[in-house]
Scaffold this active site. Structure first.
Site, PDB file in Angstrom:
ATOM      1  N   LYS A  56      66.243  72.269  68.829  1.00 15.75           N
ATOM      2  CA  LYS A  56      66.434  73.653  68.379  1.00 15.75           C
ATOM      3  C   LYS A  56      65.036  74.242  68.189  1.00 15.75           C
ATOM      4  CE  LYS A  56      68.319  77.280  66.219  1.00 15.75           C
ATOM      5  NZ  LYS A  56      69.091  77.116  64.971  1.00 15.75           N
ATOM      6  N   VAL A  57      64.742  75.313  68.923  1.00 17.11           N
ATOM      7  CA  VAL A  57      63.410  75.919  68.872  1.00 17.11           C
ATOM      8  C   VAL A  57      63.530  77.431  68.726  1.00 17.11           C
ATOM      9  CG1 VAL A  57      62.373  74.095  70.300  1.00 17.11           C
ATOM     10  CG2 VAL A  57      63.267  76.171  71.396  1.00 17.11           C
ATOM     11  N   SER A  58      62.397  78.078  68.528  1.00 18.52           N
ATOM     12  CA  SER A  58      62.346  79.538  68.536  1.00 18.52           C
ATOM     13  C   SER A  58      62.430  80.048  69.970  1.00 18.52           C
ATOM     14  CB  SER A  58      61.033  80.023  67.925  1.00 18.52           C
ATOM     15  OG  SER A  58      60.872  79.583  66.602  1.00 18.52           O
ATOM     16  N   THR A 110      60.103  83.195  66.694  1.00 15.02           N
ATOM     17  CA  THR A 110      60.624  84.487  67.107  1.00 15.02           C
ATOM     18  C   THR A 110      60.365  85.518  66.024  1.00 15.02           C
ATOM     19  OG1 THR A 110      62.387  83.260  68.211  1.00 15.02           O
ATOM     20  CG2 THR A 110      62.631  85.637  68.103  1.00 15.02           C
ATOM     21  N   ALA A 111      60.437  85.092  64.777  1.00 13.68           N
ATOM     22  CA  ALA A 111      60.168  86.015  63.668  1.00 13.68           C
ATOM     23  C   ALA A 111      58.774  86.633  63.804  1.00 13.68           C
ATOM     24  CB  ALA A 111      60.294  85.276  62.333  1.00 13.68           C
ATOM     25  N   HIS A 154      66.157  83.140  57.642  1.00 14.73           N
ATOM     26  CA  HIS A 154      67.252  82.351  57.082  1.00 14.73           C
ATOM     27  C   HIS A 154      67.832  82.972  55.811  1.00 14.73           C
ATOM     28  CE1 HIS A 154      66.241  79.625  60.167  1.00 14.73           C
ATOM     29  NE2 HIS A 154      65.316  78.939  59.542  1.00 14.73           N
TER      30      HIS A 154
END
Length: 283
Positions: A56-58, A110-111, A154
């Protein structure tokens, strides 16, 4: 029996909810998993080094890893009204961030990519120093005056007021209002070397796992709360409700448009390498 697939995802409620059935052998015919828990900044680095079979990655890290990995069309986090927030102790306007110190969860997140696209128009003179902190340390750092502002993700959307903080800007709101597209946050990727048939098997396992979680939410609850870092169960439920949605079961046309839109726009600004024409294609 083949060796279990090495997978790494976060201990956040959305990931444990999605992968619970698969990780515990309840998805019929799915390959066994050897699970490692790691925050997104760690898994992004794992992907760049080619570690693990599934991660699980950005979405922001994809341009650096898609030669070795393929984007799975399900299992990730993408949606509406779920973007990162910029928090401060005293409100103000975007212009007030000029020259200020901002904490972010990862420079390849991504943020942070959404923040840079926003800041390019809203803080034209530029912010000051950017420091990387684990996401759970960002709000305390802002509260305690160690940084001027924090970019949070989150469950911080639901808890930042408990720290006496205010929302200066919503990166997702800015993205949606300027593009009309949903917000791409976290992706599931798998090594291309596994082969097309195996990759399709993995995608189906992820899709089945999330559907099983929806069908019986209580089944995943012990796994979710075990890894939720003492999070209030009600907050964990809000977290899952926001980040696990129809795009988790399948990106679809709108999901793929959002991912390509984000990375194409970022490449045009020189923030990421350009994507190849078929870079997001799934076997």
């Amino acid at each position: 029996m083949s060796e279990p697939l090495k997978i790494a995802y976060s201990p956040c409620p959305n990931d444990t909810f999605v992968f619970d059935a698969w990780a515990h052998g309840r998805v019929p015919g799915a390959p066994a998993l050897d699970v490692t828990f790691a925050d997104i900044d760690i898994t992004n680095g794992m992907a760049e080094r080619g570690e693990f079979d599934v991660l699980k990655v950005s979405y922001a890290v994809l341009p650096w890893v898609l030669e070795e990995y393929v984007l799975l069309p399900c299992g990730g986090a993408l949606g509406r009204g779920c973007g990162p927030l910029v928090l401060t102790t005293g409100g103000g306007s975007a212009a007030d961030l000029a020259g200020k110190t901002v904490a972010v969860p990862s420079e390849r997140s991504t943020a942070y990519l959404l923040f840079r696209l926003w800041a390019a128009t809203e803080v034209p003179s530029g912010v000051g120093e950017v420091v990387v902190l684990p996401f759970h340390e960002i709000m305390p750092a802002v509260r305690d005056g160690k940084v001027d502002a924090g970019l949070v993700i989150h469950e911080a959307r639901f808890t930042y007021q408990d720290y006496g903080l205010t929302c200066l800007a919503d990166m997702g709101e800015h993205w949606e209002s300027t593009t009309g597209l949903p917000i791409p946050l976290g992706a599931i990727i798998a090594k291309r070397s596994l082969g097309a048939a195996r990759l399709r098997e993995l995608a189906e396992a992820a899709r089945t796992s999330v559907r099983m979680a929806w069908d019986d939410p209580l089944a995943s609850r012990p796994y979710v709360l075990e890894h939720a870092q003492e999070m209030d169960p009600a907050v964990a439920d809000q977290h899952i409700g926001l980040y696990v949605n129809e795009f988790t079961a399948g990106l679809g046309e709108a999901g793929y448009a959002a991912v390509r839109g984000l990375l194409t726009r970022a490449a045009a600004e020189g923030l990421v390498p350009p994507l190849g024409r078929d870079a997001l294609a799934f076997p």
